[in-house]
Enzyme design. Structure first.
Site, short mmCIF file in Angstrom:
data_model
loop_
_atom_site.label_atom_id
_atom_site.label_comp_id
_atom_site.label_asym_id
_atom_site.label_seq_id
_atom_site.Cartn_x
_atom_site.Cartn_y
_atom_site.Cartn_z
N GLY A 17 11.08 -6.08 7.07
CA GLY A 17 12.22 -5.72 6.24
C GLY A 17 12.25 -6.42 4.90
CD GLU A 18 12.99 -6.84 -0.36
OE1 GLU A 18 11.76 -6.86 -0.38
OE2 GLU A 18 13.69 -7.76 -0.83
CB CYS A 69 3.71 -2.84 4.68
SG CYS A 69 4.83 -3.68 5.82
CB CYS A 71 4.58 -1.65 0.89
SG CYS A 71 5.89 -2.47 -0.01
CB CYS A 113 5.42 -8.62 9.55
SG CYS A 113 6.33 -9.86 10.43
CD GLU A 130 5.95 -7.85 14.62
OE1 GLU A 130 5.39 -6.84 15.02
OE2 GLU A 130 5.51 -8.55 13.69
CB CYS A 143 7.44 -15.85 9.47
SG CYS A 143 7.38 -14.24 8.71
CB SER A 187 5.67 -9.10 -2.31
OG SER A 187 5.89 -9.87 -1.16
CG LEU A 188 2.91 -9.60 -9.12
CD1 LEU A 188 4.25 -9.16 -9.67
CD2 LEU A 188 2.28 -10.65 -10.03
CG HIS A 189 1.44 -7.34 -3.04
ND1 HIS A 189 1.30 -8.64 -2.64
CD2 HIS A 189 2.39 -6.80 -2.21
CE1 HIS A 189 2.12 -8.90 -1.62
NE2 HIS A 189 2.79 -7.79 -1.35
CB SER A 244 9.00 -13.10 0.95
OG SER A 244 8.02 -12.21 0.46
CG ASN A 254 -4.69 -8.38 9.48
OD1 ASN A 254 -5.85 -8.69 9.70
ND2 ASN A 254 -3.78 -8.31 10.42
CB CYS A 294 10.93 -2.04 5.38
SG CYS A 294 11.12 -2.68 3.71
#
Ligand code: SAH
Ligand code: SF4
Length: 369
Positions: free
Chosen positions: A183-184, A140, A137, A357, A100, A126, A238-240, A215, A314, A133
């Protein structure tokens, strides 16, 4: 055959699309070398999809290019338009996998009462860096399908070319790139860095490195490596979470690269004088939406030129995490802003088109659209 030549041949096999190459690489491979600039012009300014359209390229060179440097384009298999002007693209790769990318309208065109344009619209795209990935996570959707493979340089680059072409964006209209899709990026380090270079070629898309933001979920040693290369791109982390226990639940890799290691790597990262490092903070109801977390976040970022971007979690079917209350988001934001930290809440751009994503792809797989 000399060892160097064998290596070169292998390289060439691996890099098998015209979109894989920087201008210098093409110049060194095409004779005469000025042809490289002409080809670049057709590909990145006119968005052509076949060598036959390149009118100033001689036929024998066209034939060689067709053989050695295929124009490998991504197929658009779905577009979803959101009410705010964002468009989510689903692309099919040559081997059938899908990825995507999202076209985001950041600011609308402003026209004054005399019909003069006061401000032109601002676009951000984006893009994805991998199919699936490895990081896994827990919040995700991309992670759910596991890791399939890295994208090639050409596959990363072609996402932007296809979108510019599809949206008929003029060649000289600049846009921003965020590597925040599937992906990372730092786990596909070499191809990602190479793509940054292709994007910034002045004779090509000319997307300056300052307009490109990577990111990462926080692979500290790769952040350091990237910092040492001094590419000039922007960094988003991406701390979160603000404590290692919760962060390890959300991002299992945190056990290897904990919060402190990330902060240390960021402190060494060369940041453009006019820019800041962005810290993304995905807010999940009753997990990390409290003011104690906001306070800890402020302490963690002390001494860093940082800005914080709060993201609403989300939800999707099957997850136990919940979207936070708007009132808690605002309290969190206000706390940080009052302490002098720049903090925004990510607008729910594209929310009605499966915002996060992995979600468009998921719909495609379930046949629900
Ligand atoms: N792998 C990199 C690159 C982007 S990941 C990284 O993790 O930084 C894709 C983006 O989608 C991240 O910003 C992530 O926080 C966000 N995201 C993933 N799942 C989400 C969800 N369910 N709701 C909201 N954002 C989500
Ligand atoms: Fe990978 Fe980023 Fe999704 Fe984590 S949030 S699984 S790092 S794509």
């Amino acid at each position: 055959m000399k060892l160097g030549n064998i290596k070169k041949q292998r390289e060439r096999k691996r890099l098998n699309s015209i979109y894989d190459y920087t201008l210098d690489e093409l110049k060194s491979q095409l004779k005469p070398s000025f042809r490289a600039k002409q080809v670049y012009n057709w590909l990145y300014k006119k968005y052509v999809t076949s060598y036959d359209e390149m009118k100033n390229i001689p036929n024998d060179l066209k034939e060689l290019l067709k053989q050695e440097y295929p124009i490998d384009i991504l197929e658009i298999i779905k577009r979803e338009k959101s009410s705010d002007g964002s468009i989510k693209y689903l692309f099919r790769l040559r081997d059938g996998h899908t990825i995507e990318a999202v076209f985001l309208l950041m600011k609308k065109k402003k026209i004054d009462e005399n019909g003069q344009i006061q401000r032109s619209e601002k676009f951000t795209v984006c893009i994805s860096s991998q199919v699936g990935c490895k990081v896994g996570c827990s919040f995700c959707l991309t992670a759910k399908g596991g890791f399939v493979r890295n994208l090639t340089v050409g596959e990363i680059v072609n996402q932007i070319v296809q979108i510019k072409r599809d949206m008929q964006i003029p060649e000289n209209k600049s846009l921003n790139i965020v590597y925040m899709g599937m992906g990372e990026p730092l786990d596909n380090y070499k191809n990602f860095v190479h793509a940054v270079k292709v994007f910034s070629e002045l004779d090509g898309l000319a997307i300056s490195r300052r307009r490109q933001t990577v990111s990462t979920s926080g692979i500290s040693k790769k952040i350091e490596r990237l910092g040492n290369e001094d590419l000039g791109i922007q960094l988003a982390i991406s701390l979160h979470a603000v404590d290692d226990e919760l962060r390890s639940e959300l991002i299992p890799m945190n056990k290897a690269y904990n919060i402190q290691s990330i902060i240390d790597a960021v402190k060494k990262f060369p940041v453009d004088t006019r820019k800041k490092v962005m810290f993304e903070y995905l807010v999940i109801k009753d997990k990390n939406d409290d003011l104690a977390s906001a306070k800890k976040l402020l302490q963690l970022l002390d001494g860093i030129k940082a800005k914080v971007n709060l993201i609403y979690f989300n939800p999707y079917p099957g997850t136990s995490y919940q979207r936070p209350q708007s009132s808690d988001m605002i309290k969190f934001q206000e706390y940080l802003v009052n302490k002098g930290l720049l903090c925004t809440i990510r607008e729910s751009k594209g929310l009605d088109i499966s915002a996060a994503c992995g979600q468009l792809k998921e719909k495609e797989l379930n046949g629900s659209t």
